[in-house]
Motif scaffolding. Sequence first.
Motif, mmCIF file in Angstrom:
data_model
loop_
_atom_site.group_PDB
_atom_site.id
_atom_site.type_symbol
_atom_site.label_atom_id
_atom_site.label_comp_id
_atom_site.label_asym_id
_atom_site.label_seq_id
_atom_site.Cartn_x
_atom_site.Cartn_y
_atom_site.Cartn_z
ATOM 1 N N SER A 147 0.814 -1.222 0.000
ATOM 2 C CA SER A 147 0.000 0.000 0.000
ATOM 3 C C SER A 147 0.840 1.261 0.000
ATOM 4 O O SER A 147 2.043 1.240 0.273
ATOM 5 N N GLY A 148 0.139 2.349 -0.300
ATOM 6 C CA GLY A 148 0.777 3.652 -0.223
ATOM 7 C C GLY A 148 1.169 3.979 1.202
ATOM 8 O O GLY A 148 0.685 3.377 2.156
ATOM 9 N N ARG A 149 2.047 4.929 1.325
ATOM 10 C CA ARG A 149 2.515 5.347 2.645
ATOM 11 C C ARG A 149 1.673 6.506 3.153
ATOM 12 O O ARG A 149 1.182 7.323 2.383
ATOM 13 N N PHE A 150 1.570 6.568 4.470
ATOM 14 C CA PHE A 150 0.856 7.661 5.120
ATOM 15 C C PHE A 150 1.562 8.972 4.807
ATOM 16 O O PHE A 150 2.789 9.057 4.859
ATOM 17 N N VAL A 151 0.770 9.998 4.476
ATOM 18 C CA VAL A 151 1.332 11.323 4.219
ATOM 19 C C VAL A 151 0.971 12.266 5.360
ATOM 20 O O VAL A 151 1.839 12.794 6.043
ATOM 21 N N GLU A 152 -0.337 12.482 5.573
ATOM 22 C CA GLU A 152 -0.776 13.383 6.634
ATOM 23 C C GLU A 152 -2.276 13.260 6.834
ATOM 24 O O GLU A 152 -2.966 12.607 6.062
ATOM 25 N N TRP A 204 1.262 9.520 17.518
ATOM 26 C CA TRP A 204 1.922 8.315 17.018
ATOM 27 C C TRP A 204 2.522 7.552 18.191
ATOM 28 O O TRP A 204 3.221 8.117 19.018
ATOM 29 N N ILE A 205 2.232 6.242 18.244
ATOM 30 C CA ILE A 205 2.691 5.402 19.340
ATOM 31 C C ILE A 205 3.281 4.117 18.762
ATOM 32 O O ILE A 205 2.672 3.476 17.899
ATOM 33 N N GLU A 206 4.468 3.753 19.249
ATOM 34 C CA GLU A 206 5.060 2.478 18.853
ATOM 35 C C GLU A 206 4.602 1.425 19.845
ATOM 36 O O GLU A 206 4.812 1.539 21.053
ATOM 37 N N ARG A 207 3.949 0.391 19.315
ATOM 38 C CA ARG A 207 3.440 -0.682 20.170
ATOM 39 C C ARG A 207 4.526 -1.708 20.451
ATOM 40 O O ARG A 207 5.543 -1.760 19.765
ATOM 41 N N GLU A 208 4.279 -2.536 21.447
ATOM 42 C CA GLU A 208 5.231 -3.578 21.820
ATOM 43 C C GLU A 208 5.430 -4.602 20.707
ATOM 44 O O GLU A 208 6.473 -5.247 20.629
ATOM 45 N N ASP A 209 4.415 -4.772 19.825
ATOM 46 C CA ASP A 209 4.528 -5.759 18.747
ATOM 47 C C ASP A 209 5.319 -5.231 17.549
ATOM 48 O O ASP A 209 5.418 -5.893 16.512
ATOM 49 N N GLY A 210 5.856 -4.005 17.666
ATOM 50 C CA GLY A 210 6.664 -3.447 16.597
ATOM 51 C C GLY A 210 5.898 -2.578 15.611
ATOM 52 O O GLY A 210 6.501 -1.886 14.795
ATOM 53 N N PHE A 211 4.565 -2.613 15.658
ATOM 54 C CA PHE A 211 3.758 -1.771 14.777
ATOM 55 C C PHE A 211 3.649 -0.368 15.351
ATOM 56 O O PHE A 211 3.756 -0.155 16.558
ATOM 57 N N TRP A 212 3.428 0.573 14.462
ATOM 58 C CA TRP A 212 3.151 1.955 14.860
ATOM 59 C C TRP A 212 1.684 2.222 14.617
ATOM 60 O O TRP A 212 1.114 1.776 13.621
ATOM 61 N N VAL A 213 1.055 2.946 15.524
ATOM 62 C CA VAL A 213 -0.356 3.306 15.375
ATOM 63 C C VAL A 213 -0.518 4.808 15.545
ATOM 64 O O VAL A 213 0.246 5.450 16.266
ATOM 65 N N LEU A 214 -1.484 5.347 14.833
ATOM 66 C CA LEU A 214 -1.902 6.733 15.048
ATOM 67 C C LEU A 214 -3.121 6.653 15.948
ATOM 68 O O LEU A 214 -4.200 6.253 15.515
#
Length: 149
Positions: free
Chosen positions: A18-23, A37-47
């Motif tokens: 997929s495309g990358r997040f821009v804004e 923006w938060i980095e989760r323990e599973d390595g994923f980033w979430v907004l």
Amino acid sequence: MSDAYIEIVFDGPPAHESGRFVEVENPEGASIRVGEWIEREDGFWVLRILRRPVRRDHASEAARVLIDGRVAVSKAKAHAQVGARERADDYGKKATGCWAQAQVHATLALVEQQRLANLITLRQADSDVLRDGEWHEVEAAIREGLGLS
């Protein structure tokens, strides 16, 4: 400015790659901050986008429980006239509780009016308390509080 929706912008369509997040943008295309923006323990980033709390109409709630209190008083009087003291006392206690609730809701309605007055004053003063990008949140809160959104 409209706050009817927000757009989360990517540089490509959904796909296996997929495309990358821009804004995140408002309807006018201006970049806005809607979360963290938060980095989760599973390595994923979430907004993380917090839900807006639903505002209660405390003035209407106060009016509603006042009516409930009046009804309770009428029932208390009716039971007292036929000698049902215990039942009359129960309705009297219910009326007292309704009036206490009405007072709380009326006070909260006044607090909300003061909050709106403070926001309007802050906006009219063109204060440097907030950064330029944060004024849309203040304006949105004013519109919502005045029932314009």
